[in-house]
Design an enzyme around this catalytic site. Structure first.
Site, mmCIF file in Angstrom:
data_model
loop_
_atom_site.group_PDB
_atom_site.id
_atom_site.type_symbol
_atom_site.label_atom_id
_atom_site.label_comp_id
_atom_site.label_asym_id
_atom_site.label_seq_id
_atom_site.Cartn_x
_atom_site.Cartn_y
_atom_site.Cartn_z
ATOM 1 N N PRO A 250 0.817 -1.209 0.000
ATOM 2 C CA PRO A 250 0.000 0.000 0.000
ATOM 3 C C PRO A 250 0.855 1.264 0.000
ATOM 4 C CG PRO A 250 -0.626 -1.477 1.793
ATOM 5 C CD PRO A 250 0.595 -2.048 1.183
ATOM 6 N N HIS A 469 23.452 -10.134 6.197
ATOM 7 C CA HIS A 469 22.918 -11.349 5.593
ATOM 8 C C HIS A 469 23.079 -11.303 4.068
ATOM 9 C CE1 HIS A 469 19.768 -14.616 5.334
ATOM 10 N NE2 HIS A 469 19.655 -14.083 4.122
ATOM 11 N N GLU A 470 22.654 -10.201 3.476
ATOM 12 C CA GLU A 470 22.739 -10.093 2.017
ATOM 13 C C GLU A 470 24.190 -10.034 1.561
ATOM 14 O OE1 GLU A 470 20.216 -10.679 0.223
ATOM 15 O OE2 GLU A 470 18.775 -10.556 1.869
ATOM 16 N N HIS A 473 25.369 -13.558 1.218
ATOM 17 C CA HIS A 473 24.921 -14.183 -0.031
ATOM 18 C C HIS A 473 25.793 -13.736 -1.188
ATOM 19 C CE1 HIS A 473 21.317 -16.146 1.275
ATOM 20 N NE2 HIS A 473 20.644 -15.048 1.574
HETATM 21 P P1 ADP Z 1 -1.383 2.843 -3.693
HETATM 22 O O1 ADP Z 1 -2.476 2.960 -4.687
HETATM 23 O O2 ADP Z 1 -0.192 2.092 -4.222
HETATM 24 O O3 ADP Z 1 -1.790 2.320 -2.379
HETATM 25 P P2 ADP Z 1 -1.350 5.659 -3.971
HETATM 26 O O4 ADP Z 1 -1.105 5.751 -5.420
HETATM 27 O O5 ADP Z 1 -2.742 5.836 -3.544
HETATM 28 O O6 ADP Z 1 -0.809 4.291 -3.405
HETATM 29 O O7 ADP Z 1 -0.388 6.685 -3.228
HETATM 30 C C1 ADP Z 1 -0.864 7.584 -2.262
HETATM 31 C C2 ADP Z 1 -0.140 8.887 -2.327
HETATM 32 O O8 ADP Z 1 1.216 8.750 -1.965
HETATM 33 C C3 ADP Z 1 -0.102 9.458 -3.723
HETATM 34 O O9 ADP Z 1 -1.218 10.216 -3.981
HETATM 35 C C4 ADP Z 1 1.166 10.300 -3.704
HETATM 36 O O10 ADP Z 1 0.932 11.550 -3.144
HETATM 37 C C5 ADP Z 1 2.056 9.526 -2.772
HETATM 38 N N1 ADP Z 1 2.932 8.630 -3.529
HETATM 39 C C6 ADP Z 1 2.940 7.283 -3.450
HETATM 40 N N2 ADP Z 1 3.881 6.763 -4.252
HETATM 41 C C7 ADP Z 1 4.481 7.785 -4.881
HETATM 42 C C8 ADP Z 1 5.525 7.871 -5.850
HETATM 43 N N3 ADP Z 1 6.131 6.786 -6.322
HETATM 44 N N4 ADP Z 1 5.891 9.105 -6.278
HETATM 45 C C9 ADP Z 1 5.283 10.191 -5.796
HETATM 46 N N5 ADP Z 1 4.298 10.175 -4.889
HETATM 47 C C10 ADP Z 1 3.892 8.991 -4.411
HETATM 48 ZN ZN ZN Z 2 18.846 -14.815 2.388
#
Ligand code: ADP
Ligand code: ZN
Ligand code: MG
Length: 651
Positions: A250, A469-470, A473
């Site tokens: 998430p 650990h890594e 490896h």
């Molecule tokens: P997911 O859908 O993967 O759970 P979201 O796309 O809803 O995550 O991300 C929530 C908020 O976090 C976005 O609106 C943005 O503001 C910020 N965010 C998350 N990932 C990024 C990223 N890779 N680059 C810039 N902002 C990000």
């Molecule tokens: Zn390992």
């Protein structure tokens, strides 16, 4: 054109919550047409203004000016004196007119010859009095009189008896609807899909707003290109993928990426959340899926984005209480995905953070045949994300975003966005106009505390263990003859469980493995734990997966490949059990004695122990190098293959 307009109004249930002030209208609910708040307010004000103006006009122009209100007694005097020659008897009043009907006609035709032409327009009004002698007086004086029928103000009647109640009803309706959330609307149109059509550029998000997930980005840039220039791919005979599944924890930006695709694509973009398909009525979800795909095909080329796919894509028959509705929806989705050709110009994008519960059928070729990992960002990615979110924040020169990135290992994009915001809030609380570095430090602390509670962060001590650990490896891999070269070492938590990883990429495709190579594989797998033990004197659970793999290889060497000293060239495992496409399922029947089983167990133990001792000894001899690698990992989080090689050759 017309069509397009209508579709704009189909609103996603989720979106409606987010964009609170934008309840749209649905083309199947005409009554909502006047409920668009902007149009609605607009028209009701116009309506009221018109009403007021009409009333003012009415009183100004349609009422004769020259009416004098007088007492009843005076009224009678005027009758006697001949100033009044005709009387209109209203419900509540008497109106005295200076001319008879006949005379009025004459005045109009210019034939009037009577007296007092100057006062011809003078009228008298008085409150009606029930005077028994009044009519007699009129008769005596030869006055014309007539009763005026009750006033018949039709248009006002119309307004009061129809228009206002309807407006009232509509307002109440709207209020109830708002209160019940979507429930009211849902009942109105439950077979209708709620995909939001996001016009190109509509989301206001572009690929520039996404950082730290370069591989996923590259993949999606390609998807957009597929749709914009399909001929390029068809000309060469390539098949465009039908579905792309974004997988990741998430807050890593899956939804954001999809929005960016919408922003970049010059094609139609439908967005719907998996949860929108799931309804209390069986069959509704399936109908929505059908409807969604029908619309998509009409609008091709286009992209359909299903967020939180797991809401419908859960493996069928996994849960104890099977959910018929969800299964039907999922089946319909599978049918639809099979039913179209990517040449139709429809690409399905989906996102999930729980790939493990998805129905395997979804991943089959021809469905979501591409899976893109949207993972937590590494150090550089985090810095880039921080930069994006700090763009509009006023910052003091003291702020070093690189340092912030360094202090936030394992944070997702959403966590980082949160940090920037927290820092800004802290600065405001401290009464400053610029955000300072220590605001960031405090913000990190606060967010870390929250995340630790949610069990989503590894602490500094664990991180150190992962790094060593890594390093183990990687070092073993580098010095094992025939082992695949190290491509990348990382301690950025990957996916949902792995805390770190070392990727080895084979230089060529292999179909055979020698005994030595298999042993080398075991060595590399054991290297992680051996290194932990070397530096910390204890071992951790982090190697669970490694040792189970190592054990499995060792077992296979003995039972399947005939590589043990006692049972040289003999297969000990029989595959007579139930098979599916010649792969045994359920392990098969054992066809050897208990003592042989014991031998196998001992042999595995002996073999693994021997390899472990060898690896430990090797790492002991390379202790400083291992330390160097681990420390670099702690610093940079990721070591690319070529940098790793350079470190090895350094003295
Ligand atoms: P997911 O859908 O993967 O759970 P979201 O796309 O809803 O995550 O991300 C929530 C908020 O976090 C976005 O609106 C943005 O503001 C910020 N965010 C998350 N990932 C990024 C990223 N890779 N680059 C810039 N902002 C990000
Ligand atoms: Zn390992
Ligand atoms: Mg999301």
């Amino acid at each position: 054109m017309e069509e397009e307009k209508k579709d704009d109004n189909i609103v996603n249930a989720k979106n409606k919550k987010k964009e609170k002030e934008k309840p749209g209208l649905n083309k199947h609910e005409p009554i909502f047409g006047i409920l668009d708040p902007k149009k609605f307010n607009f028209s009701i004000w116009y309506f009221l203004a018109t009403l007021v103006i009409l009333m003012v006009f009415n009183s100004l122009f349609f009422q004769p000016k020259s009416i004098v209100t007088i007492d009843f007694s005076e009224f009678k005097e005027k009758i006697k004196s001949g100033d009044i020659r005709r009387v209109e008897m209203g419900e509540r009043h008497f109106l005295g007119l200076p001319l008879t009907k006949e005379e009025t006609k004459q005045v109009n035709s210019g034939e009037y010859t009577g007296q007092k032409p100057g006062d011809l327009s003078q009228r008298y009004r008085t409150v009606r009095v029930d005077d028994a002698g009044f009519v007699k007086l009129l008769d005596e004086q030869g006055i014309e009189y007539y009763a005026k029928p009750p006033e018949n103000k039709t248009w006002i009647n119309l307004i009061f008896s129809w228009v206002i109640p309807i407006i009232f009803f509509v307002i109440v309706w709207r209020f109830i609807n708002k209160r019940m959330g979507m429930a009211g609307q849902r009942v109105m149109s439950f077979g209708e899909n709620r995909a939001k059509l996001v016009a190109e550029g509509d989301t206001g998000v572009t690929f520039k707003d996404v950082a730290g997930v370069d591989e996923a980005k590259a993949e999606l840039v390609e998807v957009v290109d597929f749709l914009q220039n399909p001929q390029k791919y068809h000309a060469i005979g390539g098949k465009i993928p039908k579905g792309v599944l974004l997988i990741g924890p998430p807050g890593t930006g899956k939804t954001l990426l999809a929005k960016a695709v919408a922003g970049e694509a010059k094609v139609t973009f439908f967005r719907i959340s998996g949860a929108d398909f799931v309804e209390m009525f069986v069959g509704v979800g399936a109908a929505r899926v059908r409807d969604l795909f029908k619309q998509a095909r009409e609008k091709a080329p286009c992209i359909v984005f299903i967020d939180e796919l797991d809401a419908i894509g859960k493996g069928r028959g996994v849960s104890i209480s099977s959910n018929d509705e969800r299964e039907q929806t999922l089946n319909q989705l599978l049918v639809e995905m099979d039913g179209f050709d990517s040449r139709d110009g429809v690409i399905i994008l989906a996102a999930t953070n729980r790939p493990e519960i998805l129905d395997p059928a979804l991943m089959r070729p021809g469905r979501f045949d591409r899976q893109v990992l949207v993972d937590r960002p590494d150090l550089h990615g985090r810095e880039a994300i921080l930069k994006i979110h700090a763009k509009d924040v006023k910052m003091d020169k003291s702020v070093d975003l690189k340092k912030v990135a360094r202090g936030t290992p394992g944070f997702s994009g959403a966590d980082l966005a949160n940090i920037v915001n927290e820092a800004a809030l802290l600065a405001v609380r401290a009464g400053r106009t610029l955000v300072e570095q220590n605001d960031f430090d405090n913000a990190i602390e606060r967010v870390i505390a929250g995340l630790e509670k949610k069990n989503r962060l590894i602490n500094e001590k664990e991180r150190k263990i992962v790094a060593y650990h890594e390093a183990g490896h990687a070092l073993v891999a580098a010095f094992t003859e025939g082992a695949d070269p190290v491509h990348k070492i990382s301690i950025v938590p990957r996916g949902l469980s792995a805390l770190g990883y070392t990727i080895q990429l084979p230089t060529e495709e292999r179909f055979l493995m020698t005994e030595d190579e298999l042993l080398g594989k075991i060595d590399v797998l054991l290297g992680g734990r051996a290194c932990e033990q070397l530096f910390f004197g204890k071992i951790s659970t982090g190697a669970a997966n490694d040792i189970s793999q190592a054990t499995e290889i060792a077992r296979k060497m003995i039972t399947d490949y005939g590589m043990s000293s006692k049972f040289e060239n003999i297969v000990l495992n029989s595959h007579k059990g139930p098979t599916f496409l010649s792969t045994p399922i359920g392990g098969g029947q054992r066809e050897y004695s208990e003592s042989t089983q014991q031998y196998i167990d001992e042999e595995i133990t002996r073999m693994v122990k021997k390899r472990y001792d060898k690896v430990s000894e090797f790492l002991e001899s390379k202790k400083p190098l291992a330390k160097k690698i681990a420390e670099k990992l702690l610093e940079e989080e990721i070591i690319e293959g070529k940098d790793f090689k350079a470190m090895l050759s350094e003295k």
